[in-house]
Each structure stands twice: as C-alpha cells, then as structure tokens.
Design a protein around this motif. Structure first.
Motif, mmCIF file in Angstrom:
data_model
loop_
_atom_site.group_PDB
_atom_site.id
_atom_site.type_symbol
_atom_site.label_atom_id
_atom_site.label_comp_id
_atom_site.label_asym_id
_atom_site.label_seq_id
_atom_site.Cartn_x
_atom_site.Cartn_y
_atom_site.Cartn_z
ATOM 1 N N ASP A 28 0.802 -1.237 0.000
ATOM 2 C CA ASP A 28 0.000 0.000 0.000
ATOM 3 C C ASP A 28 0.829 1.278 0.000
ATOM 4 O O ASP A 28 0.380 2.311 0.483
ATOM 5 N N LEU A 29 2.041 1.217 -0.561
ATOM 6 C CA LEU A 29 2.889 2.412 -0.596
ATOM 7 C C LEU A 29 2.356 3.489 -1.534
ATOM 8 O O LEU A 29 2.554 4.673 -1.265
ATOM 9 N N VAL A 30 1.731 3.073 -2.617
ATOM 10 C CA VAL A 30 1.335 4.049 -3.632
ATOM 11 C C VAL A 30 -0.096 3.798 -4.100
ATOM 12 O O VAL A 30 -0.573 2.661 -4.077
ATOM 13 N N PRO A 31 -0.780 4.859 -4.525
ATOM 14 C CA PRO A 31 -2.085 4.669 -5.155
ATOM 15 C C PRO A 31 -1.906 3.830 -6.426
ATOM 16 O O PRO A 31 -0.873 3.905 -7.091
ATOM 17 N N GLY A 32 -2.885 3.021 -6.734
ATOM 18 C CA GLY A 32 -2.819 2.195 -7.929
ATOM 19 C C GLY A 32 -2.215 0.832 -7.696
ATOM 20 O O GLY A 32 -2.140 0.018 -8.613
ATOM 21 N N MET A 33 -1.775 0.539 -6.474
ATOM 22 C CA MET A 33 -1.318 -0.804 -6.127
ATOM 23 C C MET A 33 -2.574 -1.612 -5.804
ATOM 24 O O MET A 33 -3.285 -1.319 -4.851
ATOM 25 N N LEU A 34 -2.853 -2.611 -6.627
ATOM 26 C CA LEU A 34 -4.098 -3.359 -6.509
ATOM 27 C C LEU A 34 -3.941 -4.698 -5.801
ATOM 28 O O LEU A 34 -4.910 -5.234 -5.269
ATOM 29 N N ARG A 35 -2.752 -5.251 -5.823
ATOM 30 C CA ARG A 35 -2.488 -6.558 -5.206
ATOM 31 C C ARG A 35 -1.033 -6.569 -4.749
ATOM 32 O O ARG A 35 -0.165 -6.014 -5.411
ATOM 33 N N PHE A 36 -0.796 -7.247 -3.610
ATOM 34 C CA PHE A 36 0.565 -7.347 -3.095
ATOM 35 C C PHE A 36 0.626 -8.575 -2.203
ATOM 36 O O PHE A 36 0.224 -8.548 -1.048
ATOM 37 N N ASP A 37 1.087 -9.688 -2.761
ATOM 38 C CA ASP A 37 1.171 -10.946 -2.023
ATOM 39 C C ASP A 37 2.613 -11.424 -2.012
ATOM 40 O O ASP A 37 3.256 -11.492 -3.064
ATOM 41 N N VAL A 38 3.102 -11.762 -0.826
ATOM 42 C CA VAL A 38 4.453 -12.289 -0.667
ATOM 43 C C VAL A 38 4.339 -13.708 -0.138
ATOM 44 O O VAL A 38 3.646 -13.961 0.850
ATOM 45 N N GLY A 39 5.027 -14.637 -0.813
ATOM 46 C CA GLY A 39 5.036 -16.019 -0.363
ATOM 47 C C GLY A 39 6.449 -16.506 -0.150
ATOM 48 O O GLY A 39 7.386 -16.027 -0.795
ATOM 49 N N ILE A 40 6.597 -17.444 0.787
ATOM 50 C CA ILE A 40 7.903 -18.050 1.016
ATOM 51 C C ILE A 40 7.801 -19.563 0.826
ATOM 52 O O ILE A 40 6.726 -20.153 0.960
ATOM 53 N N ARG A 41 8.937 -20.145 0.502
ATOM 54 C CA ARG A 41 9.032 -21.587 0.257
ATOM 55 C C ARG A 41 8.470 -22.349 1.463
ATOM 56 O O ARG A 41 8.737 -22.003 2.602
ATOM 57 N N ARG A 42 7.696 -23.389 1.138
ATOM 58 C CA ARG A 42 7.140 -24.231 2.189
ATOM 59 C C ARG A 42 7.568 -25.669 1.961
ATOM 60 O O ARG A 42 7.470 -26.170 0.835
ATOM 61 N N GLU A 43 8.049 -26.296 2.991
ATOM 62 C CA GLU A 43 8.490 -27.686 2.919
ATOM 63 C C GLU A 43 7.364 -28.554 2.353
ATOM 64 O O GLU A 43 6.208 -28.392 2.708
ATOM 65 N N GLY A 44 7.726 -29.424 1.426
ATOM 66 C CA GLY A 44 6.754 -30.335 0.836
ATOM 67 C C GLY A 44 6.114 -29.829 -0.445
ATOM 68 O O GLY A 44 5.406 -30.573 -1.117
ATOM 69 N N LEU A 45 6.321 -28.566 -0.780
ATOM 70 C CA LEU A 45 5.800 -28.003 -2.027
ATOM 71 C C LEU A 45 6.975 -27.672 -2.937
ATOM 72 O O LEU A 45 8.032 -27.239 -2.474
ATOM 73 N N GLU A 46 6.779 -27.865 -4.216
ATOM 74 C CA GLU A 46 7.856 -27.620 -5.180
ATOM 75 C C GLU A 46 8.223 -26.144 -5.220
ATOM 76 O O GLU A 46 7.353 -25.270 -5.212
ATOM 77 N N ALA A 47 9.522 -25.867 -5.253
ATOM 78 C CA ALA A 47 10.001 -24.480 -5.324
ATOM 79 C C ALA A 47 11.440 -24.453 -5.808
ATOM 80 O O ALA A 47 12.250 -25.273 -5.402
ATOM 81 N N ASN A 48 11.724 -23.495 -6.670
ATOM 82 C CA ASN A 48 13.094 -23.234 -7.119
ATOM 83 C C ASN A 48 13.624 -21.923 -6.547
ATOM 84 O O ASN A 48 14.772 -21.563 -6.794
ATOM 85 N N VAL A 49 12.770 -21.215 -5.827
ATOM 86 C CA VAL A 49 13.135 -19.949 -5.208
ATOM 87 C C VAL A 49 12.667 -19.971 -3.755
ATOM 88 O O VAL A 49 11.876 -20.828 -3.364
ATOM 89 N N ASP A 50 13.147 -19.005 -2.984
ATOM 90 C CA ASP A 50 12.791 -18.939 -1.565
ATOM 91 C C ASP A 50 11.636 -17.982 -1.272
ATOM 92 O O ASP A 50 10.867 -18.202 -0.340
ATOM 93 N N VAL A 51 11.543 -16.907 -2.060
ATOM 94 C CA VAL A 51 10.531 -15.867 -1.827
ATOM 95 C C VAL A 51 9.989 -15.406 -3.168
ATOM 96 O O VAL A 51 10.737 -15.299 -4.143
ATOM 97 N N VAL A 52 8.686 -15.120 -3.203
ATOM 98 C CA VAL A 52 8.068 -14.571 -4.412
ATOM 99 C C VAL A 52 7.151 -13.413 -4.028
ATOM 100 O O VAL A 52 6.505 -13.446 -2.983
ATOM 101 N N LEU A 53 7.141 -12.399 -4.874
ATOM 102 C CA LEU A 53 6.204 -11.283 -4.765
ATOM 103 C C LEU A 53 5.336 -11.304 -6.011
ATOM 104 O O LEU A 53 5.851 -11.300 -7.135
ATOM 105 N N VAL A 54 4.024 -11.334 -5.810
ATOM 106 C CA VAL A 54 3.071 -11.201 -6.906
ATOM 107 C C VAL A 54 2.268 -9.939 -6.615
ATOM 108 O O VAL A 54 1.552 -9.866 -5.611
ATOM 109 N N SER A 55 2.423 -8.947 -7.472
ATOM 110 C CA SER A 55 1.736 -7.680 -7.253
ATOM 111 C C SER A 55 1.100 -7.209 -8.554
ATOM 112 O O SER A 55 1.499 -7.624 -9.641
#
Length: 98
Positions: A28-55
């Motif tokens: 929520d830093l700026v107007p016009g930001m509609l989505r901001f989700d941060v996820g981290i790697r979870r044991e047992g789920l496939e992942a090639n990265v440790d952190v992802v931002l989907v905005s």
C-alpha cells in the motif's frame, strides 16, 4: 494493468521470514497498487526460489511510482544484501471485470 512478479533465491533460506516481513512493509505504498502478495518456500511443495512477490498495479505509472518510492528503495537495498538471485517479470493483464 501491470502484473509485477519478482522471485528471489536467498543466500540463506532461513532468512525468508525476515525477507518477507521487509517486503510486506511495502504494501500500500502508492495509489494504484491493486495486489501485493508475498510467499515463502514451504516444505513439501515444489520451489526453485525462496521468496516470491506477486503484485498488480493499475498502470505503468503506478508501478513506476512504487519502484521509485523512497521506502521501497531502502527496503530493496536491505534485501539486496540477503539475496543470491533475483528474477522479474512485468506483463500486461487484461481487466476481466469490464
């Protein structure tokens, strides 16, 4: 609308919760930001990265305002010291609500 996805592989995967907390402080830093989700790697789920931002931003101007916001710049400098790799993809999204 612009989808902004960033993925990081960290030098130390145990830093992922702190990395996420820093990223979450950019929500929520700026107007016009509609989505901001941060996820981290979870044991047992496939992942090639440790952190992802989907905005999502209303337009390129909103994304640009976010990327140049002083708080985002400060957080980015701190995150930079923690990361090994960073991958970004920005792309146009069709508004399906119209």
């Amino acid at each position: 609308m612009i989808e902004h996805i960033v993925m990081w592989r960290l030098k130390n995967a145990a830093d992922a919760p702190r990395f996420k907390a820093l990223l979450d402080s950019c929500r929520d830093l700026v107007p016009g930001m509609l989505r901001f989700d941060v996820g981290i790697r979870r044991e047992g789920l496939e992942a090639n990265v440790d952190v992802v931002l989907v905005s999502r931003f209303a337009d390129a101007a909103a994304l640009d305002a976010y990327q140049h916001h002083p708080h985002h710049k400060a957080v980015g400098a701190e995150l930079g010291a923690m990361r090994q790799d960073r991958h970004v993809l920005d792309f146009d999204v069709q508004d399906t609500t119209r």
